[in-house]
Scaffold this active site. Structure first.
Site, PDB file in Angstrom:
ATOM      1  N   ASP A  57      46.189  27.744  36.477  1.00 36.25           N
ATOM      2  CA  ASP A  57      44.925  28.384  36.107  1.00 36.25           C
ATOM      3  C   ASP A  57      44.541  28.119  34.651  1.00 36.25           C
ATOM      4  O   ASP A  57      45.331  28.329  33.727  1.00 36.25           O
ATOM      5  CB  ASP A  57      45.051  29.889  36.336  1.00 36.25           C
ATOM      6  CG  ASP A  57      43.702  30.578  36.375  1.00 36.25           C
ATOM      7  OD1 ASP A  57      42.976  30.519  35.376  1.00 36.25           O
ATOM      8  OD2 ASP A  57      43.382  31.186  37.411  1.00 36.25           O
ATOM      9  N   SER A  98      38.738  28.711  36.258  1.00 36.00           N
ATOM     10  CA  SER A  98      39.215  29.509  37.382  1.00 36.00           C
ATOM     11  C   SER A  98      38.073  29.750  38.382  1.00 36.00           C
ATOM     12  O   SER A  98      37.462  28.805  38.855  1.00 36.00           O
ATOM     13  CB  SER A  98      39.834  30.810  36.872  1.00 36.00           C
ATOM     14  OG  SER A  98      40.577  31.457  37.884  1.00 36.00           O
TER      15      SER A  98
END
Length: 742
Positions: free
Chosen positions: A220, A74
């Protein structure tokens, strides 16, 4: 025999002696220094909290601790990927703290990057956000943010390593983690396109649209592996430095909303995998937990605070980090090695649509083809990519550096909006003068795009309220670059027109008009347009308020026109920078094409902002060259906010007008953010102008002097004004207005 034994004994003794010497030599201290341990850096996900990673990197550089490999998830993949591409910690800090993150996370292109056609969508009072229609159903995007601006930014920042597809050959070997949205499995990026890997790793579900790659939807990486310790173990490192910025769990007293409860549930799932990964660490590994408290993962305006927290936490681990530091000379050699891994910019031999974007091959060639036969430059490629995105047809526009038959070029990917290609927009316009007079209009626009390969559009507008209106237009570009166009159109409307006589008596007409015509024109880059054509209007005007004995006036008028427009303004709600300019000639012809009147008008607006303060200069003028032939439906009108603010809207009309205005407004509210996160402005205007029945009467001395004070809010529905206007003739007017004034 004894001689043989003697020789054998001598040989054994010699071998024994050599073995002793070898053993002693091995035991003796070496002049060669022991190889330093390879250091791997693990950066967790955490959104804006990941700014702490930058602070940790700054301290590692200050203390001469080299980084031999990076694995990130991320925001950790963003920071880690930029560092792996060769940027220093200070360069990353300078770049990420200078970004307007509200703009970076907004997919709508800056108005200056839209095509001229799309800029004109803002001229109505319709809400900016269209609702997609496909298959008879309303459709919404798969994420609030498609990530176009973020992708462009990452392309430009990682330009020096754009041709590197093996992440082990980056200045620092790198891994990024994403999650397969269908299976939930981790997708580990060790090769491919660096920007795609970084973008996929931070595509928080529901916030960012998933990244589509090889037929899979990727989101993500924190959902699968927020702290990729096991991945770093596979990268041939000896010591791990692990930076964990993931959320601590909230206490019961903080779980006070549905959002906080759902966030807690997600945090629990991520936390479990984080604890599993931390259990894999060895005593020699170093864990850095920046003290971020309840800092938000989405508030990037606090990025500097996150960076400081990372620096503080890293300096607190000085005793653990110091044994990993190397000498200044060795660190300079380490940095030089990083720099040597940068690949020279390639020569671009071709620009083409990739296999998924062949539908737009001609548009891609017209917009980005100029990059062929040049040396690759990420900034220039980003500008051309923005030009293509400015057509407002695509969910994303991106490119990859590709090789084919020994040549290098750009494969351009355009992904059409998943919620298009047909859209609905709605709007509301309100005006009240606090004296019992009010106007309202509610409107809907339906637009059907991509009717053919040249980009034909069919647009319908419907409006009800004080000024009912219906219109339709077919806009058809004629060339592959969509510069030249034809636009047949039809329009029907009802409107009120107020005319005052020499004794200030007002007569209000109700004008009914049907208009049809054909326009032809050319866009000039994305800032201007030249247009000409012929229109025919048929209708009538009758007295609504005033001398009702006056007969109804019917008209059947032809009109030739030519027009030049320029538009570089950044925002039509509350302009801050740029200019608007329009020059128009209209040749009115009565029935039988007899000459009636020629109308000439000009309008110019200039805006400039310094800090929170904006100054705006605006002037307009128009004249009927043969005033005796001008009919009431062709009159120019003044009155209303910023158009002689002390007079009610459209209460001054006639064949000649001129007005000059100067406005000042200041953005107010805490930190300049307005009220309730709505941009707010307080300001004032000075206006001088009038309507004249005879052109020779035009003078400054006969002009009206007006002014206003106002509070403006830039809402999702459009600009809202609460204002008071004053006139040198003693008139006053008050306004509660929802709708455009510029």
């Amino acid at each position: 025999m004894s001689r043989v034994l003697h020789k054998t004994g001598v040989a054994i003794a010699a071998l024994f002696a050599l073995g002793c010497v070898s053993t002693l030599a091995a035991a003796a201290p070496s002049d060669q220094p022991a190889a330093r341990p390879r250091i791997g850096l693990v950066l967790s996900g955490g959104g804006a909290r990941g700014g702490a990673h930058i602070g940790v990197l700054k301290v590692l550089e200050e203390e001469h601790v080299p980084v031999d490999a990076i694995a990130g998830t991320s925001m950790g993949a963003i920071v880690g990927g930029l560092y792996a591409s060769g940027m220093s910690a200070k360069e990353i800090e300078r770049t990420l703290t200078s970004i307007d993150w509200n703009d970076a996370f907004s997919d709508r292109p800056p108005r200056r990057e839209l095509t001229f056609r799309r800029k004109q969508d803002d001229s109505s009072f319709l809400v900016r956000f269209p609702l997609g229609v496909r298959g008879g159903k309303f459709r919404l995007p798969r994420g609030f943010i498609q990530g176009q601006k973020l992708t462009r930014m990452l392309r430009e920042l990682t330009g020096p390593v754009a041709t590197t597809t093996d992440f082990d050959r980056l200045p620092v070997p790198f891994r990024a983690v994403a999650t397969d949205l269908e299976t939930g499995a981790a997708r580990i990026f060790s090769s491919g396109d660096l920007v795609t890997a970084m973008r996929a790793s931070m595509s928080a579900p529901g916030v960012f649209a998933p990244v589509e790659l090889d037929g899979r939807l990727l989101v993500d990486g924190g959902l699968a592996e927020n702290l990729p310790v096991d991945i770093m173990r596979q990268m041939n490192v000896d010591v791990l430095i692990v930076v964990d910025v993931s959320f601590a769990l909230l206490s019961e007293k903080d779980l006070h909303s549905a959002l906080s409860v759902s966030n807690q549930a997600l945090a629990i799932l991520i936390r479990k995998d984080t604890e599993r990964q931390r259990a894999l660490l060895a005593p020699r590994d170093i864990v850095i937990d920046p003290a971020l408290g309840d800092a938000s993962s989405i508030d990037f305006s606090d990025l500097k605070k996150m960076i400081v927290a990372g620096e503080t936490a890293a300096r607190g681990m000085h005793d653990r980090l110091d044994p990993l530091a190397i000498s200044p000379e060795d660190y300079r050699s380490y940095l030089a090695e990083r720099e040597r891994r940068e690949v020279p910019a390639p020569h671009i031999d071709f620009v083409r649509a990739n296999a998924e974007s062949l539908r737009y091959a001609s548009l891609i060639a017209a917009t980005m083809g100029s990059l062929a036969s040049t040396t690759y430059n990420a900034t220039k490629a980003g500008r051309r990519m923005a030009d293509l995105y400015g057509f407002d047809l695509f969910e994303t526009v991106d490119y990859r550096i590709a090789t084919d038959a020994g040549k290098t070029g750009l494969d351009v990917l355009t992904r059409r909006k998943d919620w298009g290609p047909n859209y609905l927009r709605f709007g509301l316009n309100l005006q009240d003068d606090f004296e019992g007079n009010s106007d309202y209009n509610a409107a809907m626009r339906a637009i059907l795009t991509e009717l053919n390969p040249r980009g034909g559009e069919l647009l319908f507008d419907a409006q009800i309220g004080s000024n009912p209106r219906f219109s339709a237009e077919l806009y058809q570009p004629l060339d592959t670059g969509r510069r030249y166009f034809v636009a047949p159109h039809v329009d029907f409307e009802l409107r009120n027109l107020q005319v005052s006589d020499a004794f200030d008596r007002i007569t209000e007409y109700r004008v009914r008009q049907a208009l049809y015509g054909l326009d032809v024109g050319r866009e000039i880059s994305n800032w201007g347009e030249v247009r000409a054509g012929y229109r025919r209007s048929v209708g009538s005007a009758h007295v609504r308020i005033g001398d009702l004995s006056q007969p109804r006036t019917d008209f059947d008028t032809g009109e030739y026109f030519s027009q030049f427009r320029a538009d570089t303004i950044d925002d039509l709600n509350f302009p801050h920078r740029g200019e608007l300019f329009q020059l128009e000639w209209r040749g009115e012809r009565g029935s039988g094409d007899s000459r009636r009147s020629d109308l000439l008008s000009v309008d110019w607006l200039w805006a400039h902002t310094h800090g929170r303060n904006t100054v705006l200069l605006w002037t307009s003028a128009g004249t009927a060259l043969e005033a005796q032939g001008a009919a009431v439906e062709d009159f120019f009108s003044l009155g209303g906010l910023f158009n002689l603010s002390g007079r009610a809207p459209n209460t001054v009309s006639g064949p000649h007008f001129a007005i000059a205005r100067a406005l000042y407004y200041r953005k107010v509210g805490r930190g300049g953010e307005g009220f309730l996160n709505v941009p707010a402005y307080i300001g004032a205007s000075i206006e001088i102008g009038n309507i004249w029945q005879v052109r020779s009467d035009t003078s400054v001395s006969s002009a009206l002097k007006d002014g206003s004070l106002f509070l403006g809010l830039d809402t999702l529905l459009g600009p809202v004004y609460l204002a008071a206007g004053y006139d040198s003739g003693g008139h006053t007017a008050f306004y509660l207005l929802l709708g455009h004034t510029f």
